[in-house]
Scaffold this motif. Structure first.
Motif, PDB file in Angstrom:
ATOM      1  N   VAL A  50       0.849  -1.184   0.000  1.00 23.74           N
ATOM      2  CA  VAL A  50       0.000   0.000   0.000  1.00 23.74           C
ATOM      3  C   VAL A  50       0.887   1.237   0.000  1.00 23.74           C
ATOM      4  O   VAL A  50       1.942   1.260   0.629  1.00 23.74           O
ATOM      5  N   CYS A  51       0.462   2.237  -0.750  1.00 19.32           N
ATOM      6  CA  CYS A  51       1.228   3.465  -0.925  1.00 19.32           C
ATOM      7  C   CYS A  51       0.320   4.657  -0.647  1.00 19.32           C
ATOM      8  O   CYS A  51      -0.826   4.679  -1.098  1.00 19.32           O
ATOM      9  N   ILE A 105      -8.931   6.374  -3.465  1.00 17.09           N
ATOM     10  CA  ILE A 105      -8.353   5.056  -3.710  1.00 17.09           C
ATOM     11  C   ILE A 105      -8.137   4.958  -5.213  1.00 17.09           C
ATOM     12  O   ILE A 105      -9.080   4.798  -5.982  1.00 17.09           O
ATOM     13  N   GLY A 106      -6.888   5.072  -5.633  1.00 15.03           N
ATOM     14  CA  GLY A 106      -6.572   5.117  -7.055  1.00 15.03           C
ATOM     15  C   GLY A 106      -6.625   3.747  -7.704  1.00 15.03           C
ATOM     16  O   GLY A 106      -6.166   2.761  -7.131  1.00 15.03           O
ATOM     17  N   ASP A 107      -7.198   3.680  -8.907  1.00 13.36           N
ATOM     18  CA  ASP A 107      -7.163   2.437  -9.675  1.00 13.36           C
ATOM     19  C   ASP A 107      -6.459   2.632 -11.012  1.00 13.36           C
ATOM     20  O   ASP A 107      -6.163   1.663 -11.706  1.00 13.36           O
ATOM     21  N   HIS A 136      -5.193  16.404  -1.604  1.00 12.61           N
ATOM     22  CA  HIS A 136      -5.933  15.147  -1.645  1.00 12.61           C
ATOM     23  C   HIS A 136      -5.035  14.032  -1.121  1.00 12.61           C
ATOM     24  O   HIS A 136      -3.852  13.971  -1.477  1.00 12.61           O
ATOM     25  N   ASN A 137      -5.588  13.142  -0.302  1.00 11.91           N
ATOM     26  CA  ASN A 137      -4.855  11.977   0.189  1.00 11.91           C
ATOM     27  C   ASN A 137      -5.073  10.829  -0.793  1.00 11.91           C
ATOM     28  O   ASN A 137      -6.192  10.364  -0.967  1.00 11.91           O
ATOM     29  N   ILE A 138      -3.984  10.375  -1.428  1.00  7.04           N
ATOM     30  CA  ILE A 138      -4.061   9.321  -2.429  1.00  7.04           C
ATOM     31  C   ILE A 138      -3.579   8.006  -1.817  1.00  7.04           C
ATOM     32  O   ILE A 138      -2.565   7.981  -1.114  1.00  7.04           O
ATOM     33  N   VAL A 139      -4.310   6.920  -2.089  1.00  2.00           N
ATOM     34  CA  VAL A 139      -3.929   5.577  -1.635  1.00  2.00           C
ATOM     35  C   VAL A 139      -3.909   4.664  -2.857  1.00  2.00           C
ATOM     36  O   VAL A 139      -4.876   4.604  -3.613  1.00  2.00           O
ATOM     37  N   LEU A 140      -2.783   3.981  -3.047  1.00  2.00           N
ATOM     38  CA  LEU A 140      -2.643   3.011  -4.136  1.00  2.00           C
ATOM     39  C   LEU A 140      -2.319   1.661  -3.526  1.00  2.00           C
ATOM     40  O   LEU A 140      -1.588   1.582  -2.536  1.00  2.00           O
ATOM     41  N   TRP A 141      -2.831   0.586  -4.117  1.00  2.00           N
ATOM     42  CA  TRP A 141      -2.648  -0.767  -3.595  1.00  2.00           C
ATOM     43  C   TRP A 141      -1.908  -1.650  -4.592  1.00  2.00           C
ATOM     44  O   TRP A 141      -1.933  -1.421  -5.790  1.00  2.00           O
TER      45      TRP A 141
END
Length: 140
Positions: free
Chosen positions: A28-29, A100-102, A53-58
């Motif tokens: 997770v990033c 939550i980025g895709d 913006h808080n970005i989360v990548l998995w």
């Protein structure tokens, strides 16, 4: 009727990505992304408004971010909004809203992003990374 939860952002990283490798093997990033709007006020003066913006990548997308992204880089992110809550140490309920980025695309020259002189971009969707093609490879 089903709802739609879709976010599209183009902005600059506020700091280097923070990457964690979880016990189950997932990666997770997290990183902040700044988007800036420029406009003229009533007096005709140029004004800027920046939103963070808080970005989360998995998983694979997080691994691409870990390898290529650095503070200040310009990226395109698609994803969905998620708000979560938790209790802090004092027992107060806290909330945060994240994207939550895709899909993520590094913008600009590759030299800005990865240290070479090419103008290609690295595109990643759902953990799959591909390098942009050379213009000689166009089918027309």
């Amino acid at each position: 009727m089903a709802g739609i939860n879709k976010v599209i952002l183009i902005g600059n990283l506020g700091k280097d990505p923070e990457v964690r490798h979880l016990d189950g093997g997932a990666t997770v990033c997290n990183f902040p992304l700044a988007t800036t709007e420029t406009y003229k006020d009533k007096a005709g003066n140029k004004q800027e408004s920046t939103e963070w913006h808080n970005i989360v990548l998995w998983r694979g997308l997080a691994e691409v971010a870990e390898k290529y992204l650095k503070k200040g880089m310009s990226i395109y992110v698609e994803g969905k909004l998620r708000t979560r809550s938790w209790e802090d140490k004092e027992g107060h309920k806290r909330y945060t809203t994240e994207i939550i980025g895709d899909t993520m695309t590094m913008l600009g020259r590759k030299s800005d992003n990865a240290g070479t002189g090419s103008t290609e971009s690295v595109v990643a969707e759902e953990g799959i990374s591909t390098n942009g093609g050379n213009s000689d490879d166009l089918p027309f």
